[in-house]
Design an enzyme around this catalytic site. Structure first.
Site, PDB file in Angstrom:
ATOM      1  N   LYS A  80    -135.672 -51.480 -47.818  1.00 35.39           N
ATOM      2  CA  LYS A  80    -134.750 -52.512 -48.494  1.00 35.39           C
ATOM      3  C   LYS A  80    -133.488 -51.938 -48.689  1.00 35.39           C
ATOM      4  CE  LYS A  80    -135.176 -55.757 -52.439  1.00 35.39           C
ATOM      5  NZ  LYS A  80    -135.966 -56.011 -53.829  1.00 35.39           N
ATOM      6  N   SER A 155    -137.563 -60.854 -54.002  1.00 35.55           N
ATOM      7  CA  SER A 155    -136.391 -60.382 -53.076  1.00 35.55           C
ATOM      8  C   SER A 155    -136.664 -59.612 -52.157  1.00 35.55           C
ATOM      9  CB  SER A 155    -135.242 -59.857 -54.171  1.00 35.55           C
ATOM     10  OG  SER A 155    -135.616 -58.634 -54.600  1.00 35.55           O
ATOM     11  N   SER A 179    -140.665 -58.832 -57.424  1.00 39.94           N
ATOM     12  CA  SER A 179    -139.826 -58.713 -55.943  1.00 39.94           C
ATOM     13  C   SER A 179    -140.569 -57.888 -55.020  1.00 39.94           C
ATOM     14  CB  SER A 179    -138.556 -58.275 -56.182  1.00 39.94           C
ATOM     15  OG  SER A 179    -137.715 -59.266 -56.338  1.00 39.94           O
TER      16      SER A 179
HETATM   17  N1  GLN Z   1    -137.328 -63.620 -58.644  1.00 34.84           N
HETATM   18  C1  GLN Z   1    -136.748 -62.697 -59.731  1.00 34.84           C
HETATM   19  C2  GLN Z   1    -135.332 -62.674 -60.216  1.00 34.84           C
HETATM   20  O1  GLN Z   1    -134.895 -63.682 -59.490  1.00 34.84           O
HETATM   21  C3  GLN Z   1    -137.441 -61.314 -59.744  1.00 34.84           C
HETATM   22  C4  GLN Z   1    -136.497 -60.428 -58.932  1.00 34.84           C
HETATM   23  C5  GLN Z   1    -136.762 -58.981 -58.577  1.00 34.84           C
HETATM   24  O2  GLN Z   1    -138.083 -58.517 -58.990  1.00 34.84           O
HETATM   25  N2  GLN Z   1    -136.031 -58.065 -58.170  1.00 34.84           N
HETATM   26  O3  GLN Z   1    -134.827 -62.102 -60.793  1.00 34.84           O
END
Ligand code: GLN
Length: 488
Positions: A80, A155, A179
């Protein structure tokens, strides 16, 4: 014969170690696969073809010389964009880090390299890991291999799409509120968020430091166990990493879950969950029951506050963490400024995307004097209540089973107009981070639309062994054939 790029990491590792295929051949197969489907999926932000072949050749050299090539010998991996690597760029899919080169490797990257892994490149994500669809990337739009009109989740959307499309054997993602697990669900792969402290965060660009964890996205549970075994362990460079031995989690995959108590939180099976997802998850829990688990109802009464608490705590931490991106030290600096103040304002205004700005403003607000007690302090107290709900539930059970996501993958633009709609994508995953527990998402069939569904399992802190044992037992006995995504 299945192509090399369709094999799992443990199969590739065994074949490479036995000299039945070279790491270079495997890497070439993956690079060919990327060349064939990347234009449709757009998971990669950087493909490191030459570097990957060099790493693979080094692994083959070790095999030829009779040296131990490592636990991940020749396994092609995608990273990532939020993970620091000396090779290539580390951009967090943000304009503000355009062209940034990290002077060091993240600990997980170093450990994988030592174990003989081959890095194919880096993959797309929501800017600074803020989002649930990868639509917040400043670099490109990644599509779901199961339906190219749909998002891959986020994400870690690039990580999930790359695994699902066989463009890598394993990818690493990060999970602050879901995410790893939510994109794994939407793309039909396995994704595990380890216990907070299990894996070193050194070299993971921080979003919300009390919630962030790195974990693998894989084609099966054995690969998740293998990769976690390689990347976990105490790291002197991360004071929050736990001083526990790094076990071989593949040893936990015994197939035996007789007597295991599986809790179903009643709050997670309300009408908020669509009928199709519910049916899939309940059927998956039945598989565990048939394998000898005892299913009990549990309650997590404070889970209704999880989203609200999360968006106070994560934005507060993000506003502090992202203060360092000021145009001075890293990445983008606005060229047309007359003093330092204007440089800060113009650099940040031009280079942060709208979701990142929203979070910095929210976080700054909840931490400001006069509001700190009402929001930030209160949220910390409710976080404790959420954690205590889990402590109580784990007196009655060893594993908690819930859906991963309320819906399967959705179309581009479906949730971009209303941030709250998007935030609700993580309704089942966020409490795990708030309570610092390990959680795994497992594919549990295809919906009528042809899109993957998934079940989430959680366990007590640092009980990844039980978590993986239950997950593996489900996978071996579910009778579900997910097949391969059509990429159309
Ligand atoms: N979707 C969640 C957010 O927008 C979690 C994101 C994540 O786990 N990095 O913060």
């Amino acid at each position: 014969m299945t192509a090399w790029h369709e094999k799992t990491a443990h199969e590739i590792r065994d074949l490479v170690r036995r000299g039945e295929v070279t790491a270079v051949e495997v890497t070439k197969s993956y690079l060919d696969r990327i060349a064939a489907v990347e234009s449709k999926v757009d998971a990669y932000t950087q493909v490191w073809s030459d570097y990957a072949l060099e790493q693979a050749a080094a692994v083959d050299g070790r095999v030829r010389r009779g040296e131990d090539p490592g636990q991940m010998a020749g396994v092609p991996i995608a990273l990532k964009e939020v993970l620091c690597t000396q090779h290539g760029f580390t951009t967090c899919a943000s304009k503000i880090l355009e062209g940034f080169r990290s002077p060091y490797d993240a600990t997980v990257v170093r450990k994988l390299a030592q174990a003989g892994a081959v890095f194919l490149g880096k993959v797309n994500m929501d800017e600074f890991a803020m989002g649930s669809s990868t639509e917040n990337s400043a670099i490109k739009t990644t599509r779901n291999p199961w339906n190219l009109r749909c998002v891959p989740g986020g994400s870690s959307g690039g990580s999930a799409a790359a695994v699902a499309a066989d463009m890598c054997a394993v990818s690493l993602g990060s999970d602050t509120g879901g995410s790893i697990r939510q994109p794994a669900c939407l793309c039909g792969c396995v994704g595990i968020k380890p216990t907070y402290g299990r894996v070193s965060r050194y070299g993971l660009v921080a979003f919300a430091s009390s919630l962030d964890q790195i974990g693998p996205l894989t084609k099966d549970v054995q690969d998740a166990a293998l990769t976690l075994s390689v990347i976990c362990g105490k790291d002197p460079l991360d004071a929050t990493s736990a001083d526990l031995p790094a076990p071989d989690f593949t040893q936990a995959l015994t197939g035996d879950i007789r007597g295991l108590r599986v809790g179903m939180p009643r709050e997670c099976f309300t009408e908020a969950l669509g009928p199709e997802m519910r049916e899939k998850v309940v059927t998956a829990i039945d598989v565990l029951r048939q394998q000898g688990a005892e299913v009990v109802e549990v309650s997590l009464p404070h889970s209704e506050y999880a989203i609200a608490v999360y968006y106070i705590i994560c934005t507060a931490e993000a506003s502090a963490n992202l203060a360092r991106f000021d145009g001075v030290r890293y990445g983008f600096r606005h060229p047309d400024v007359k003093d330092v103040r204007e440089m800060y304002v113009k650099s940040k205004s031009a280079a942060f995307g709208p979701e990142v700005k929203r979070r910095i403003m929210l976080g700054t607000y909840v931490l400001s004097s006069g509001y700190y007690d009402a929001y930030y302090l209160k949220a910390q107290k409710v976080r404790r209540l959420i954690k205590e709900d889990f402590d109580r539930a784990f007196e009655q059970c060893d594993i908690i089973a819930t859906p991963t996501s309320p819906t399967p993958a959705f179309e581009f633009g479906a949730k971009t107009a209303d941030p709250l709609e998007m935030y609700l994508s993580d309704i089942y995953t966020i409490s795990t981070n708030l309570a610092t527990l390990p959680g795994i998402s497992l594919p549990c069939g295809l919906c009528a639309s042809g899109l993957p569904a998934a079940i989430q399992l959680m366990a007590r802190p640092f009980d990844e062994a039980t978590l993986l044992r239950a997950a593996h037992c489900y996978e071996q006995n579910s009778g579900i054939q997910m097949g391969k995504p059509p990429i159309a």
